[in-house]
Design a protein around this motif. Structure first.
Motif, PDB file in Angstrom:
ATOM      1  N   LEU A 198      -2.877  -8.838  49.776  1.00 40.10           N
ATOM      2  CA  LEU A 198      -2.851  -9.952  48.833  1.00 40.10           C
ATOM      3  C   LEU A 198      -3.663 -11.124  49.353  1.00 40.10           C
ATOM      4  CD1 LEU A 198      -1.703 -11.610  46.427  1.00 40.10           C
ATOM      5  CD2 LEU A 198       0.250 -12.149  47.881  1.00 40.10           C
ATOM      6  N   ALA A 199      -4.502 -11.692  48.485  1.00 37.47           N
ATOM      7  CA  ALA A 199      -5.177 -12.951  48.759  1.00 37.47           C
ATOM      8  C   ALA A 199      -4.691 -13.960  47.728  1.00 37.47           C
ATOM      9  CB  ALA A 199      -6.684 -12.794  48.686  1.00 37.47           C
ATOM     10  N   LEU A 200      -4.018 -15.002  48.163  1.00 38.80           N
ATOM     11  CA  LEU A 200      -3.569 -16.035  47.230  1.00 38.80           C
ATOM     12  C   LEU A 200      -4.778 -16.746  46.613  1.00 38.80           C
ATOM     13  CD1 LEU A 200      -0.543 -17.650  49.105  1.00 38.80           C
ATOM     14  CD2 LEU A 200      -0.500 -16.003  47.228  1.00 38.80           C
ATOM     15  N   PRO A 201      -4.616 -17.332  45.428  1.00 37.25           N
ATOM     16  CA  PRO A 201      -5.742 -18.012  44.775  1.00 37.25           C
ATOM     17  C   PRO A 201      -6.335 -19.088  45.681  1.00 37.25           C
ATOM     18  CG  PRO A 201      -3.888 -17.804  43.264  1.00 37.25           C
ATOM     19  CD  PRO A 201      -3.385 -17.373  44.603  1.00 37.25           C
ATOM     20  N   PRO A 202      -7.642 -19.304  45.599  1.00 31.76           N
ATOM     21  CA  PRO A 202      -8.266 -20.321  46.445  1.00 31.76           C
ATOM     22  C   PRO A 202      -7.738 -21.726  46.189  1.00 31.76           C
ATOM     23  CG  PRO A 202      -9.803 -19.520  44.775  1.00 31.76           C
ATOM     24  CD  PRO A 202      -8.619 -18.606  44.759  1.00 31.76           C
ATOM     25  N   ASN A 203      -7.238 -21.988  44.967  1.00 27.71           N
ATOM     26  CA  ASN A 203      -6.662 -23.305  44.683  1.00 27.71           C
ATOM     27  C   ASN A 203      -5.157 -23.356  44.949  1.00 27.71           C
ATOM     28  OD1 ASN A 203      -6.392 -21.541  42.524  1.00 27.71           O
ATOM     29  ND2 ASN A 203      -6.703 -23.104  40.946  1.00 27.71           N
ATOM     30  N   ALA A 204      -4.658 -22.392  45.727  1.00 27.36           N
ATOM     31  CA  ALA A 204      -3.280 -22.472  46.229  1.00 27.36           C
ATOM     32  C   ALA A 204      -3.302 -23.319  47.499  1.00 27.36           C
ATOM     33  CB  ALA A 204      -2.733 -21.075  46.511  1.00 27.36           C
ATOM     34  N   ILE A 205      -3.496 -24.614  47.305  1.00 27.76           N
ATOM     35  CA  ILE A 205      -3.631 -25.530  48.449  1.00 27.76           C
ATOM     36  C   ILE A 205      -2.377 -25.456  49.313  1.00 27.76           C
ATOM     37  CG2 ILE A 205      -3.682 -27.978  49.068  1.00 27.76           C
ATOM     38  CD1 ILE A 205      -5.701 -28.414  46.889  1.00 27.76           C
ATOM     39  N   GLY A 206      -2.571 -25.340  50.617  1.00 27.21           N
ATOM     40  CA  GLY A 206      -1.461 -25.182  51.547  1.00 27.21           C
ATOM     41  C   GLY A 206      -1.330 -23.772  52.077  1.00 27.21           C
ATOM     42  N   LYS A 207      -2.008 -22.811  51.453  1.00 30.62           N
ATOM     43  CA  LYS A 207      -1.891 -21.419  51.897  1.00 30.62           C
ATOM     44  C   LYS A 207      -2.428 -21.230  53.302  1.00 30.62           C
ATOM     45  CE  LYS A 207      -6.290 -19.803  49.869  1.00 30.62           C
ATOM     46  NZ  LYS A 207      -6.897 -19.321  51.109  1.00 30.62           N
ATOM     47  N   ASP A 208      -3.364 -22.100  53.728  1.00 29.75           N
ATOM     48  CA  ASP A 208      -3.975 -21.975  55.048  1.00 29.75           C
ATOM     49  C   ASP A 208      -3.298 -22.853  56.102  1.00 29.75           C
ATOM     50  OD1 ASP A 208      -5.832 -20.272  53.873  1.00 29.75           O
ATOM     51  OD2 ASP A 208      -7.252 -21.885  53.474  1.00 29.75           O
ATOM     52  N   PHE A 209      -2.239 -23.557  55.715  1.00 25.58           N
ATOM     53  CA  PHE A 209      -1.551 -24.404  56.692  1.00 25.58           C
ATOM     54  C   PHE A 209      -0.969 -23.532  57.812  1.00 25.58           C
ATOM     55  CE2 PHE A 209       2.234 -26.521  58.367  1.00 25.58           C
ATOM     56  CZ  PHE A 209       1.719 -27.762  58.701  1.00 25.58           C
ATOM     57  N   PRO A 210      -1.205 -23.881  59.089  1.00 19.95           N
ATOM     58  CA  PRO A 210      -0.721 -23.054  60.201  1.00 19.95           C
ATOM     59  C   PRO A 210       0.783 -23.214  60.425  1.00 19.95           C
ATOM     60  CG  PRO A 210      -1.835 -24.989  61.052  1.00 19.95           C
ATOM     61  CD  PRO A 210      -1.990 -25.038  59.555  1.00 19.95           C
ATOM     62  N   TYR A 211       1.567 -22.533  59.603  1.00 18.73           N
ATOM     63  CA  TYR A 211       3.020 -22.693  59.625  1.00 18.73           C
ATOM     64  C   TYR A 211       3.632 -22.302  60.961  1.00 18.73           C
ATOM     65  CZ  TYR A 211       3.253 -17.653  59.169  1.00 18.73           C
ATOM     66  OH  TYR A 211       3.112 -16.307  59.395  1.00 18.73           O
ATOM     67  N   ASP A 212       2.933 -21.428  61.723  1.00 17.53           N
ATOM     68  CA  ASP A 212       3.451 -20.997  63.024  1.00 17.53           C
ATOM     69  C   ASP A 212       2.784 -21.731  64.183  1.00 17.53           C
ATOM     70  OD1 ASP A 212       0.944 -19.920  62.815  1.00 17.53           O
ATOM     71  OD2 ASP A 212       1.550 -17.827  63.086  1.00 17.53           O
ATOM     72  N   GLY A 213       1.965 -22.729  63.872  1.00 16.06           N
ATOM     73  CA  GLY A 213       1.347 -23.545  64.908  1.00 16.06           C
ATOM     74  C   GLY A 213       0.084 -22.975  65.510  1.00 16.06           C
ATOM     75  N   ARG A 214      -0.315 -21.780  65.124  1.00 18.14           N
ATOM     76  CA  ARG A 214      -1.512 -21.162  65.711  1.00 18.14           C
ATOM     77  C   ARG A 214      -2.757 -21.578  64.949  1.00 18.14           C
ATOM     78  NH1 ARG A 214      -0.658 -14.868  66.188  1.00 18.14           N
ATOM     79  NH2 ARG A 214       0.597 -15.134  64.287  1.00 18.14           N
ATOM     80  N   TRP A 215      -3.749 -22.098  65.649  1.00 19.91           N
ATOM     81  CA  TRP A 215      -4.973 -22.555  64.992  1.00 19.91           C
ATOM     82  C   TRP A 215      -5.952 -21.415  64.746  1.00 19.91           C
ATOM     83  CZ3 TRP A 215      -9.695 -22.197  67.615  1.00 19.91           C
ATOM     84  CH2 TRP A 215      -9.605 -21.923  68.973  1.00 19.91           C
ATOM     85  N   LEU A 216      -5.803 -20.301  65.495  1.00 20.23           N
ATOM     86  CA  LEU A 216      -6.636 -19.124  65.277  1.00 20.23           C
ATOM     87  C   LEU A 216      -5.726 -17.914  65.219  1.00 20.23           C
ATOM     88  CD1 LEU A 216      -9.477 -17.886  65.036  1.00 20.23           C
ATOM     89  CD2 LEU A 216      -9.478 -17.622  67.527  1.00 20.23           C
TER      90      LEU A 216
END
Length: 248
Positions: free
Chosen positions: A174-192
């Motif tokens: 699954l790829a969330l829509p590109p305008n799903a702002i927040g989908k790329d937020f590092p919820y687990d603290g990992r930057w990579l």
């Protein structure tokens, strides 16, 4: 040479970020979206089979334009499922109201304050039945579940929650829509880290910027939460505010 490169970069930024957002704002203004949101329609959009007649397990991810002016920039995503033979659906949203993880606060396939949702992911039967316990566990283990944890931008928000819950389940693809702002937020603290599909990597600077390169998620550039990119697997371009333009 440096000045020429800067001009190219500025031109691409205007073309791929500012222009799409301007078009999205124009569409929002002309449609009157967000007017009267307190009394907006939240009834079922008829996207789910009646559980009384549909016995197989069901797992869905829905997305709909978010509330008021924020709909210019973003959609709101949520998760719906039911086990085999269950008489009702279970819906999970992540919201700004009270404890952010909200269960069955709205109709499973309800309009999001008047906006008809689109189905981002759908699977039924044995595959759904196998995934649902893992989804339940991921929801229970989600770190940002206390009152006050929700942040509309850059996250963690509703789209961060859905991305995190489905992370580590590469069979979902699954790829969330590109305008799903927040989908790329590092919820687990990992930057990579690996992308949720496991088919590439994501670099994220606290959700304020980043880069994604993956077969399922495609190529995406994140600037202040707005995403522009390209999907080669299912040919489409991705633009801030406007979402995917191309193959569904």
């Amino acid at each position: 040479m440096m000045l020429y490169a800067l001009k190219i970069a500025l031109g691409l930024f205007v073309l791929l970020f500012l222009l799409p957002l301007g078009i999205s704002a124009g569409l929002y203004a002309s449609s009157g979206s967000g007017a009267g949101w307190r009394t907006a329609d939240r009834s079922s959009a008829g996207l789910l089979p009646a559980p009384s007649t549909h016995q197989p397990a069901v797992l869905r991810v829905f997305a709909a334009q978010t509330v008021r002016w924020r709909g210019i920039f973003a959609v709101h995503c949520w998760i719906v499922f039911k086990e085999e033979g269950a008489s009702s659906y279970t819906r999970y949203d992540y919201t700004a109201w009270g404890n952010p993880i909200r269960m069955n606060g709205f109709e499973p396939d309800g309009r999001w304050f008047g906006q008809v949702p689109e189905t981002v992911f759908a699977v039924d039967g044995a595959t759904a039945e196998a995934l649902i316990p893992r989804v339940r566990t991921a929801i229970a283990d989600y770190a940002w579940q206390n009152q006050g944890d929700y942040r509309a931008w850059p996250g963690p928000n509703s789209n961060t929650f859905v991305a995190a819950v489905l992370d580590g389940m590469p069979e979902i693809q699954l790829a969330l829509p590109p305008n799903a702002i927040g989908k790329d937020f590092p919820y687990d603290g990992r930057w990579l880290r690996a992308t949720p599909s496991g088919t590439g990597f994501r670099l994220s600077f606290g959700g304020y910027g980043g880069l994604t390169v993956a077969w399922v998620e495609g190529f995406e550039v994140n600037i202040l939460g707005a995403v522009a990119g390209l999907d080669l697997r299912r040919p489409a371009i991705k633009l801030p505010g406007l979402g995917r333009l191309g193959m569904a």
